[in-house]
Design an enzyme around this catalytic site. Structure first.
Site, PDB file in Angstrom:
ATOM      1  N   HIS A 266      -5.401   8.710  -3.560  1.00 17.14           N
ATOM      2  CA  HIS A 266      -5.623   7.666  -4.569  1.00 17.14           C
ATOM      3  C   HIS A 266      -4.330   7.426  -5.315  1.00 17.14           C
ATOM      4  O   HIS A 266      -3.567   8.365  -5.551  1.00 17.14           O
ATOM      5  CB  HIS A 266      -6.732   8.093  -5.546  1.00 17.14           C
ATOM      6  CG  HIS A 266      -7.289   6.954  -6.318  1.00 17.14           C
ATOM      7  ND1 HIS A 266      -6.695   6.480  -7.468  1.00 17.14           N
ATOM      8  CD2 HIS A 266      -8.359   6.154  -6.077  1.00 17.14           C
ATOM      9  CE1 HIS A 266      -7.397   5.453  -7.914  1.00 17.14           C
ATOM     10  NE2 HIS A 266      -8.409   5.226  -7.089  1.00 17.14           N
ATOM     11  N   ASP A 317     -14.586   6.572  -1.958  1.00 18.07           N
ATOM     12  CA  ASP A 317     -15.229   6.075  -0.742  1.00 18.07           C
ATOM     13  C   ASP A 317     -15.798   7.185   0.134  1.00 18.07           C
ATOM     14  O   ASP A 317     -16.603   6.920   1.033  1.00 18.07           O
ATOM     15  CB  ASP A 317     -14.220   5.264   0.101  1.00 18.07           C
ATOM     16  CG  ASP A 317     -13.901   3.934  -0.545  1.00 18.07           C
ATOM     17  OD1 ASP A 317     -14.598   3.583  -1.515  1.00 18.07           O
ATOM     18  OD2 ASP A 317     -12.964   3.263  -0.097  1.00 18.07           O
TER      19      ASP A 317
HETATM   20  N1  ACO Z   1      -4.455  10.619   4.716  1.00 15.61           N
HETATM   21  C1  ACO Z   1      -3.304  11.264   5.020  1.00 15.61           C
HETATM   22  N2  ACO Z   1      -2.202  11.212   4.245  1.00 15.61           N
HETATM   23  C2  ACO Z   1      -2.272  10.466   3.123  1.00 15.61           C
HETATM   24  C3  ACO Z   1      -3.443   9.777   2.751  1.00 15.61           C
HETATM   25  C4  ACO Z   1      -4.555   9.881   3.592  1.00 15.61           C
HETATM   26  N3  ACO Z   1      -5.701   9.257   3.292  1.00 15.61           N
HETATM   27  N4  ACO Z   1      -3.225   9.138   1.593  1.00 15.61           N
HETATM   28  C5  ACO Z   1      -1.969   9.406   1.238  1.00 15.61           C
HETATM   29  N5  ACO Z   1      -1.391  10.203   2.158  1.00 15.61           N
HETATM   30  C6  ACO Z   1      -0.043  10.719   2.138  1.00 15.61           C
HETATM   31  C7  ACO Z   1       0.955   9.641   2.522  1.00 15.61           C
HETATM   32  O1  ACO Z   1       1.156   9.580   3.918  1.00 15.61           O
HETATM   33  C8  ACO Z   1       2.163  10.104   1.779  1.00 15.61           C
HETATM   34  O2  ACO Z   1       2.711  11.210   2.459  1.00 15.61           O
HETATM   35  P1  ACO Z   1       4.312  11.403   2.561  1.00 15.61           P
HETATM   36  O3  ACO Z   1       4.775  11.499   1.122  1.00 15.61           O
HETATM   37  O4  ACO Z   1       4.451  12.654   3.346  1.00 15.61           O
HETATM   38  O5  ACO Z   1       4.812  10.162   3.243  1.00 15.61           O
HETATM   39  C9  ACO Z   1       1.596  10.655   0.463  1.00 15.61           C
HETATM   40  O6  ACO Z   1       0.265  11.058   0.774  1.00 15.61           O
HETATM   41  C10 ACO Z   1       1.562   9.631  -0.678  1.00 15.61           C
HETATM   42  O7  ACO Z   1       0.926   8.445  -0.219  1.00 15.61           O
HETATM   43  P2  ACO Z   1       1.226   7.003  -0.822  1.00 15.61           P
HETATM   44  O8  ACO Z   1       1.069   5.989   0.277  1.00 15.61           O
HETATM   45  O9  ACO Z   1       2.491   7.000  -1.586  1.00 15.61           O
HETATM   46  O10 ACO Z   1       0.070   6.816  -1.859  1.00 15.61           O
HETATM   47  P3  ACO Z   1      -0.394   5.406  -2.414  1.00 15.61           P
HETATM   48  O11 ACO Z   1      -0.637   5.611  -3.848  1.00 15.61           O
HETATM   49  O12 ACO Z   1       0.514   4.293  -2.054  1.00 15.61           O
HETATM   50  O13 ACO Z   1      -1.721   5.173  -1.576  1.00 15.61           O
HETATM   51  C11 ACO Z   1      -3.935   5.029  -0.909  1.00 15.61           C
HETATM   52  C12 ACO Z   1      -2.990   5.361  -2.071  1.00 15.61           C
HETATM   53  C13 ACO Z   1      -3.604   3.655  -0.349  1.00 15.61           C
HETATM   54  C14 ACO Z   1      -5.368   5.050  -1.434  1.00 15.61           C
HETATM   55  C15 ACO Z   1      -3.741   6.100   0.200  1.00 15.61           C
HETATM   56  O14 ACO Z   1      -4.074   7.363  -0.314  1.00 15.61           O
HETATM   57  C16 ACO Z   1      -4.544   5.768   1.461  1.00 15.61           C
HETATM   58  O15 ACO Z   1      -4.053   5.022   2.296  1.00 15.61           O
HETATM   59  N6  ACO Z   1      -5.783   6.367   1.581  1.00 15.61           N
HETATM   60  C17 ACO Z   1      -6.613   6.064   2.730  1.00 15.61           C
HETATM   61  C18 ACO Z   1      -7.338   4.745   2.512  1.00 15.61           C
HETATM   62  C19 ACO Z   1      -8.421   4.861   1.463  1.00 15.61           C
HETATM   63  O16 ACO Z   1      -9.226   5.787   1.450  1.00 15.61           O
HETATM   64  N7  ACO Z   1      -8.462   3.864   0.581  1.00 15.61           N
HETATM   65  C20 ACO Z   1      -9.514   3.757  -0.453  1.00 15.61           C
HETATM   66  C21 ACO Z   1      -8.885   3.962  -1.788  1.00 15.61           C
HETATM   67  S1  ACO Z   1     -10.105   3.913  -3.038  1.00 15.61           S
HETATM   68  C22 ACO Z   1     -10.545   2.292  -3.115  1.00 15.61           C
HETATM   69  O17 ACO Z   1      -9.744   1.422  -2.965  1.00 15.61           O
HETATM   70  C23 ACO Z   1     -11.957   1.883  -3.327  1.00 15.61           C
END
Ligand code: ACO
Length: 386
Positions: A266, A317
């Site tokens: 998140h 989610d």
């Molecule tokens: N699975 C695996 N790795 C992840 C995940 C995940 N779900 N989420 C984040 N990471 C990792 C990234 O790859 C990154 O790793 P790195 O630093 O080694 O490259 C690190 O965690 C930070 O991730 P960011 O992309 O900087 O986090 P951001 O704040 O941009 O993204 C997001 C947040 C989009 C929710 C992300 O966690 C994601 O893509 N999750 C999966 C999709 C999801 O569940 N979305 C629903 C969100 S809640 C909603 O909108 C209702």
């Protein structure tokens, strides 16, 4: 500041607007550091299991809990507006379309059909929103049925909002626990500050455009797999893993391939999303007597594994998908379920933005070439014929 990627002078680009304050708001406090969430000053943990979703909607829209009479009047109004106009009924047979595309189209169509659809006074917006909030479950349940080749079911005015939702989906009245569980899930998805879809809605009404345009745009933003669209992939992910024992090896592979697992991570809650345990409790309660009780254990194992390995918390989610799966929602209908709950928050933000509006118009840090010599007119593509 995290997310900053470029600057010029005192100007700074923050990728993804991470941490940027874009407006003042009195609706929701998301305390990411402490993993807490408050609607209008009330901790969601104190009311998510007891309050009726429609009372939470009233709290979000007006800033205070409704009196019993106000709540009863709103509940009556919502029950009376659940039916779909014939033009919308014609969209439902689009079985092969993405349900979110149908929902987005339906809301846009409703705006075009509403003779007062361009009126943006607070009273008009509350009335438009009440109708939309009443109709969305009818539409989502109908989509869920026609996609399985089943006839649609008309709303039952004797049932409350959540119970009627499940009734329209399955054709049988839900148990008290099932209806209460869905009510809690709807409350927990009702609102969440400036997430991508809510910000989209504020941008649209910031131009003084109408409510339906804002909700249509918000639905488009919610559909994406980095936002609400992630939820549709959670149940397929768990079923793909297959068993709690298979979780560690699956996570090994997923992390080695740098895959993003839906339902985890998140932007604001880096360690703990306060909604997840409440949703897990719903999932556990409604898992009894189902054919897939091991789904919940598998979900728990995956949550523990990802937190230990990457400190990635389950987001809103994750357990919602598990609970909705137990409640019989088809896996590809879950983003639409979120939309039918989040309409509460989108509307609260539309009202707030409109009450103190300034056009939302940020700037870009220009990176393209500057002041290039223009080719002679005769060599320009598309020059007007002589
Ligand atoms: N699975 C695996 N790795 C992840 C995940 C995940 N779900 N989420 C984040 N990471 C990792 C990234 O790859 C990154 O790793 P790195 O630093 O080694 O490259 C690190 O965690 C930070 O991730 P960011 O992309 O900087 O986090 P951001 O704040 O941009 O993204 C997001 C947040 C989009 C929710 C992300 O966690 C994601 O893509 N999750 C999966 C999709 C999801 O569940 N979305 C629903 C969100 S809640 C909603 O909108 C209702």
């Amino acid at each position: 500041m995290s997310g900053a990627i470029a600057s010029r002078g005192d100007q700074q680009v923050v990728a993804g607007l991470d941490g940027v304050l874009a407006c003042e708001s009195a609706i929701t406090l998301v305390d990411g550091d402490n993993g807490e969430l408050f609607f209008r000053g009330y901790d969601v943990r104190d009311f998510a299991e007891q309050a009726d979703y429609l009372a939470v909607v009233q709290l979000l829209w007006s800033g205070r809990w409704p009196s019993p009479a106000e709540h009863a009047a709103f509940d009556r109004q919502v029950r009376s507006r659940r039916g779909l106009p014939p033009e919308m009924l014609r969209l439902i047979p689009m079985q092969s379309a993405n349900p979110m595309a149908v929902l987005r189209t339906a809301v846009s169509l409703l705006g075009a059909l509403d003779p007062l659809g361009d009126v943006t006074s607070p009273a008009a917006v509350v009335s438009q929103a009440t109708t939309l909030l009443a109709r969305m479950p009818t539409l989502v349940a109908a989509l869920g049925r026609v996609r399985r080749g089943l006839p649609t079911i008309a709303p039952d005015p004797e049932l409350g909002h959540a119970a009627n939702y499940l009734y329209m989906l399955h054709g049988i009245r839900p148990t008290v626990d099932e209806a209460a569980g869905l009510n809690t899930l709807m409350t927990l998805h009702a609102e969440h500050e400036l997430n991508a879809s809510t910000f989209t809605a504020r941008i649209v009404v910031g131009t003084l455009s109408d409510y339906y345009s804002a909700i249509t745009a918000a639905l488009g933003a919610l559909k994406g797999p980095r936002h609400g669209g992630a939820i549709d992939a959670v149940l397929p992910l768990l079923r793909d893993i297959g068993s709690a024992e298979a979780v560690p090896a699956y996570v090994d592979r997923a992390l080695a391939e740098r895959r993003r697992l839906p339902g985890f991570g998140h932007r604001v809650y880096r360690e703990h999303d306060p909604r997840a345990p409440l949703q897990a409790a719903v999932a556990q309660r409604v898992s009894a007597d189902t054919q897939e009780p091991m789904l919940f254990d598998m979900a728990r194992s995956l949550e523990a594994e990802l937190f230990t390995r990457k400190r990635l918390p389950a987001n809103v989610d994750y357990y919602a998908a598990v609970a909705l799966g137990y409640l019989g929602f088809p896996p590809d209908l879950l983003t639409s379920f979120i939309a039918s709950s989040r309409i509460a928050g989108w509307t609260a933000h539309v009202l707030e933005q409109t009450a103190d509006n300034r056009l939302i118009r940020p700037r870009a840090l220009y990176r393209g070439p500057r002041r290039r010599p223009c080719p002679p007119p005769a060599t320009l593509q598309g020059a007007p014929p002589q």
